[in-house]
Structures are given as C-alpha cells and as structure tokens.
Design an enzyme around this catalytic site. Structure first.
Site, PDB file in Angstrom:
ATOM      1  N   ASP A  77     103.179  39.526   0.225  1.00  0.00           N
ATOM      2  CA  ASP A  77     102.308  40.123  -0.784  1.00  0.00           C
ATOM      3  C   ASP A  77     103.034  41.344  -1.338  1.00  0.00           C
ATOM      4  O   ASP A  77     103.722  42.056  -0.601  1.00  0.00           O
ATOM      5  CB  ASP A  77     100.966  40.523  -0.156  1.00  0.00           C
ATOM      6  CG  ASP A  77      99.917  40.728  -1.243  1.00  0.00           C
ATOM      7  OD1 ASP A  77      99.703  39.812  -2.051  1.00  0.00           O
ATOM      8  OD2 ASP A  77      99.323  41.822  -1.301  1.00  0.00           O
ATOM      9  N   SER A  78     102.897  41.558  -2.644  1.00  0.00           N
ATOM     10  CA  SER A  78     103.677  42.644  -3.239  1.00  0.00           C
ATOM     11  C   SER A  78     102.897  43.318  -4.355  1.00  0.00           C
ATOM     12  O   SER A  78     101.858  42.812  -4.793  1.00  0.00           O
ATOM     13  CB  SER A  78     104.984  42.081  -3.789  1.00  0.00           C
ATOM     14  OG  SER A  78     104.737  40.938  -4.586  1.00  0.00           O
ATOM     15  N   TYR A 104     105.813  43.141 -13.846  1.00  0.00           N
ATOM     16  CA  TYR A 104     106.065  44.523 -14.255  1.00  0.00           C
ATOM     17  C   TYR A 104     107.555  44.855 -14.415  1.00  0.00           C
ATOM     18  O   TYR A 104     107.893  46.019 -14.626  1.00  0.00           O
ATOM     19  CB  TYR A 104     105.433  45.488 -13.237  1.00  0.00           C
ATOM     20  CG  TYR A 104     103.930  45.349 -13.121  1.00  0.00           C
ATOM     21  CD1 TYR A 104     103.082  45.784 -14.134  1.00  0.00           C
ATOM     22  CD2 TYR A 104     103.348  44.797 -11.979  1.00  0.00           C
ATOM     23  CE1 TYR A 104     101.706  45.657 -14.026  1.00  0.00           C
ATOM     24  CE2 TYR A 104     101.965  44.668 -11.855  1.00  0.00           C
ATOM     25  CZ  TYR A 104     101.150  45.101 -12.884  1.00  0.00           C
ATOM     26  OH  TYR A 104      99.792  44.976 -12.772  1.00  0.00           O
ATOM     27  N   ASP A 105     108.429  43.873 -14.308  1.00  0.00           N
ATOM     28  CA  ASP A 105     109.875  44.152 -14.419  1.00  0.00           C
ATOM     29  C   ASP A 105     110.250  44.946 -15.679  1.00  0.00           C
ATOM     30  O   ASP A 105     111.117  45.824 -15.611  1.00  0.00           O
ATOM     31  CB  ASP A 105     110.692  42.852 -14.367  1.00  0.00           C
ATOM     32  CG  ASP A 105     110.839  42.316 -12.952  1.00  0.00           C
ATOM     33  OD1 ASP A 105     110.577  43.079 -11.997  1.00  0.00           O
ATOM     34  OD2 ASP A 105     111.213  41.142 -12.801  1.00  0.00           O
ATOM     35  N   GLY A 120     102.664  29.945  -3.405  1.00  0.00           N
ATOM     36  CA  GLY A 120     102.529  29.069  -4.564  1.00  0.00           C
ATOM     37  C   GLY A 120     103.607  29.369  -5.594  1.00  0.00           C
ATOM     38  O   GLY A 120     103.648  28.761  -6.657  1.00  0.00           O
ATOM     39  N   ASN A 121     104.473  30.337  -5.286  1.00  0.00           N
ATOM     40  CA  ASN A 121     105.446  30.833  -6.255  1.00  0.00           C
ATOM     41  C   ASN A 121     106.846  30.313  -5.912  1.00  0.00           C
ATOM     42  O   ASN A 121     107.475  30.764  -4.950  1.00  0.00           O
ATOM     43  CB  ASN A 121     105.380  32.378  -6.199  1.00  0.00           C
ATOM     44  CG  ASN A 121     106.297  33.033  -7.204  1.00  0.00           C
ATOM     45  OD1 ASN A 121     107.360  32.502  -7.522  1.00  0.00           O
ATOM     46  ND2 ASN A 121     105.895  34.191  -7.681  1.00  0.00           N
ATOM     47  N   GLY A 156     109.635  30.760  -7.428  1.00  0.00           N
ATOM     48  CA  GLY A 156     110.665  31.788  -7.599  1.00  0.00           C
ATOM     49  C   GLY A 156     110.817  32.605  -6.322  1.00  0.00           C
ATOM     50  O   GLY A 156     111.939  32.883  -5.866  1.00  0.00           O
TER      51      GLY A 156
HETATM   52  P1  IMP Z   1     101.534  38.655  -5.410  1.00  0.00           P
HETATM   53  O1  IMP Z   1     102.340  39.249  -4.322  1.00  0.00           O
HETATM   54  O2  IMP Z   1     101.970  37.259  -5.727  1.00  0.00           O
HETATM   55  O3  IMP Z   1     100.063  38.828  -5.207  1.00  0.00           O
HETATM   56  O4  IMP Z   1     101.911  39.421  -6.748  1.00  0.00           O
HETATM   57  C1  IMP Z   1     101.638  40.731  -6.967  1.00  0.00           C
HETATM   58  C2  IMP Z   1     101.860  41.120  -8.410  1.00  0.00           C
HETATM   59  O5  IMP Z   1     102.697  42.270  -8.385  1.00  0.00           O
HETATM   60  C3  IMP Z   1     102.575  40.118  -9.282  1.00  0.00           C
HETATM   61  O6  IMP Z   1     101.696  39.300  -9.975  1.00  0.00           O
HETATM   62  C4  IMP Z   1     103.319  41.012 -10.260  1.00  0.00           C
HETATM   63  O7  IMP Z   1     102.460  41.356 -11.305  1.00  0.00           O
HETATM   64  C5  IMP Z   1     103.608  42.239  -9.417  1.00  0.00           C
HETATM   65  N1  IMP Z   1     104.951  42.135  -8.832  1.00  0.00           N
HETATM   66  C6  IMP Z   1     105.291  41.912  -7.539  1.00  0.00           C
HETATM   67  N2  IMP Z   1     106.610  41.864  -7.373  1.00  0.00           N
HETATM   68  C7  IMP Z   1     107.123  42.042  -8.605  1.00  0.00           C
HETATM   69  C8  IMP Z   1     108.464  42.063  -9.088  1.00  0.00           C
HETATM   70  O8  IMP Z   1     109.450  41.859  -8.377  1.00  0.00           O
HETATM   71  N3  IMP Z   1     108.586  42.268 -10.416  1.00  0.00           N
HETATM   72  C9  IMP Z   1     107.545  42.459 -11.262  1.00  0.00           C
HETATM   73  N4  IMP Z   1     106.285  42.425 -10.860  1.00  0.00           N
HETATM   74  C10 IMP Z   1     106.075  42.225  -9.535  1.00  0.00           C
END
Ligand code: IMP
Length: 186
Positions: free
Chosen positions: A65-66, A139-140, A8-9, A11
């Site tokens: 996922d991150s 969190y950048d 959904g992102n 970017g």
């Molecule tokens: P998801 O993978 O979309 O579930 O996101 C995981 C969350 O980890 C995000 O909402 C951010 O808060 C954080 N996150 C993941 N990757 C980054 C990054 O590259 N920069 C800053 N925050 C990140």
C-alpha cells in the site's frame, strides 16, 4: 524461495518481480479482490489486507500500500491517495500544496503462518509549482525527489519527467529492497 504478491496492479507486479529477483525470490501474481480497511496508516491498511488475503489463500504472500504524504497538510492525502487522486487529481493537490514538502511512502506487508512483518520505503521531496512530465502514473507529475548526488535530475525534475530517476530512488523500490534482504535471511 517463492512468495505470492496480491495486487491488481500489473505495473507494481513487474517492478517487484525485477527487484526481488536480485534476492533470489520468485514471485507469483495473485489478483484477488480483498476488502481494504479505512485507516490513516498505510502500515495498518497493508497489514490488514495481508491478513485477509492469507486467510483466503493460505500461502506466504505480501501486499503493498502506498501514498503521497504532505506534512504541512497533516499527511494528506496519505492512505487516501488513490481516492483523492480520483476526486481532485494533480490539479487539486497543486492548489493545496504547490511548493510544499512532500514524501512518497510504500509499505509492504508480508504474512505466512508464523509471521506478519511490514517494510516501509520512503522518498522525500517537494511539490512543484506546476504539473510536469508525462511518464509514470498518479502523482508522479507533481513530485520532485530531493537532491541525491549520485542520481541525475534529482532535486530538479519530477518523477514523470525522469522515469529512470524514479526507478533509482522510488519509495516502492526501497520497501522492496528491505523486504528482499529480509527474505534472503529466512
Ligand atoms: P495503492 O497503493 O494502490 O492504494 O495506491 C495509492 C495511490 O497513491 C495511487 O493510486 C497513486 O495515486 C498514489 N501513488 C502511490 N505510489 C505512487 C507512485 O509511485 N507514483 C505516483 N503516485 C503514486
């Protein structure tokens, strides 16, 4: 070669499109709402999401996922990074972890009819004493990647202060490059 990226992102999609092009891979954007399982492991979360998406779309696809992992807090916020960010924000994490080691991780899960593979990228660093910078997202502003001799500002600036540094060494880029190499050989 063509694969779909379920996210959904936009970017994340743009970043993946740019990197995977170097490996001769063209990606399609699928903005599908899928249930996310609850687990401490981003690999498990991504794999389950890829399975759910594949059951619906029935085409080669990947999800990502991150999260930010702080070893001295047992990996918190980790797989719960998005939720913790909404609840505590960067101020909350600073209260818990200013000056501590941290790492960003990204996991890509790829699925088609015959395979299910994951590719994890990681960047080590630390949490500064204060929020710094306005670029990027999440969190950048509270992540300083460890010093890498060939990358300017690493070890000094946050990802939010130096977006070009983030582009050079992000966890997502590293996961995408592993994935690209795998697809190139298929
Ligand atoms: P998801 O993978 O979309 O579930 O996101 C995981 C969350 O980890 C995000 O909402 C951010 O808060 C954080 N996150 C993941 N990757 C980054 C990054 O590259 N920069 C800053 N925050 C990140």
């Amino acid at each position: 070669m063509q694969v779909s990226f379920v996210t959904g992102n936009s970017g994340k999609f743009a970043e993946a499109e740019k990197i995977l092009k170097h490996f001769g891979v063209n990606i399609l954007h699928r903005d599908l709402s899928i249930d996310e399982i609850r687990s401490d492991s981003i690999e498990e979360v991504a794999s389950a999401s890829a399975r759910f998406a594949h059951a619906e779309l029935k085409e080669p696809l990947f999800v990502e996922d991150s999260g930010l992992f702080i070893p001295s807090l047992n990996g918190f916020p980790g797989a719960y990074s998005a939720w913790v960010f909404r609840k505590l924000g960067n101020e909350g994490i600073l209260e818990l972890a200013a000056g501590k080691e941290a790492e960003f991780r990204a996991c890509i899960a790829y699925t088609d009819v015959s395979v299910a593979e994951t590719f994890t990228g990681l960047v080590k660093g630390k949490v500064p004493e204060e929020i710094r910078g306005t670029g990027g997202f999440g969190y950048d502003p509270i992540f300083i990647p460890e010093k890498t001799p060939e990358v300017r500002h690493s070890g000094e600036k946050t990802f939010a202060e130096a977006p070009e540094m983030k582009e050079a060494l992000s966890h997502r880029k590293r996961a995408l490059e592993k994935f690209g190499k795998y697809l190139e050989k298929r």
